[in-house]
Design a protein around this motif. Structure first.
Motif: not given
Length: 141
Positions: A54-59, A109-128
């Protein structure tokens, strides 16, 4: 498991989550080493991911170069830690299927979370994070 079957004692003892005492089996002299993280045998893939993945993906999302590496002796769990319960290897050793459950390793896990974050950003729900671009590369040797 051979060592356990033979009744051998542990030569590594972990304390504080990052200190490892390495004992010489002949003399029982011990030397301490300090790492960013060290895990006991009973810790879960979820705990390892929470501490490293999780910290690696955030960074990475914030634009930093990130690398995750597993190093150690044969049979110490490097592949399990990075990939998890790998099933379905073909005759060339390629991975066709990774069981994504509690045994999934850092990479899926990193791959799944990365693609989930991309989808959230597309939907406008990612902060930061800028999220302007990313390159994902997996190397094994």
């Amino acid at each position: 498991s051979i060592e356990r079957d033979l009744g051998a004692g542990r030569c590594l003892n972990i304390s504080g989550g990052n200190r490892v005492a390495c004992s010489d089996a002949r003399t029982w002299n011990s030397e301490d080493f300090t790492f960013d993280h060290a895990w006991e045998l009973d810790e879960t893939q979820e705990e390892v991911y929470a501490a490293i993945g999780e910290p690696a993906l955030r960074a990475a999302w914030d634009g930093y170069d990130v690398g995750v590496m597993a190093y150690g002796q044969t049979g110490t769990g490097k592949t399990y830690t990075l990939w998890g319960d790998v099933r379905g290897r073909d005759d060339r050793g390629r991975v066709d299927d990774i069981a994504f459950d509690h045994d999934a390793g850092l990479i899926p896990r990193i791959g799944a979370d990365l693609f989930a974050r991309v989808e959230r950003e597309r939907a406008g729900t990612v902060v930061g994070g800028s999220g302007t671009g990313a390159e994902v590369r997996v190397e094994m040797s």
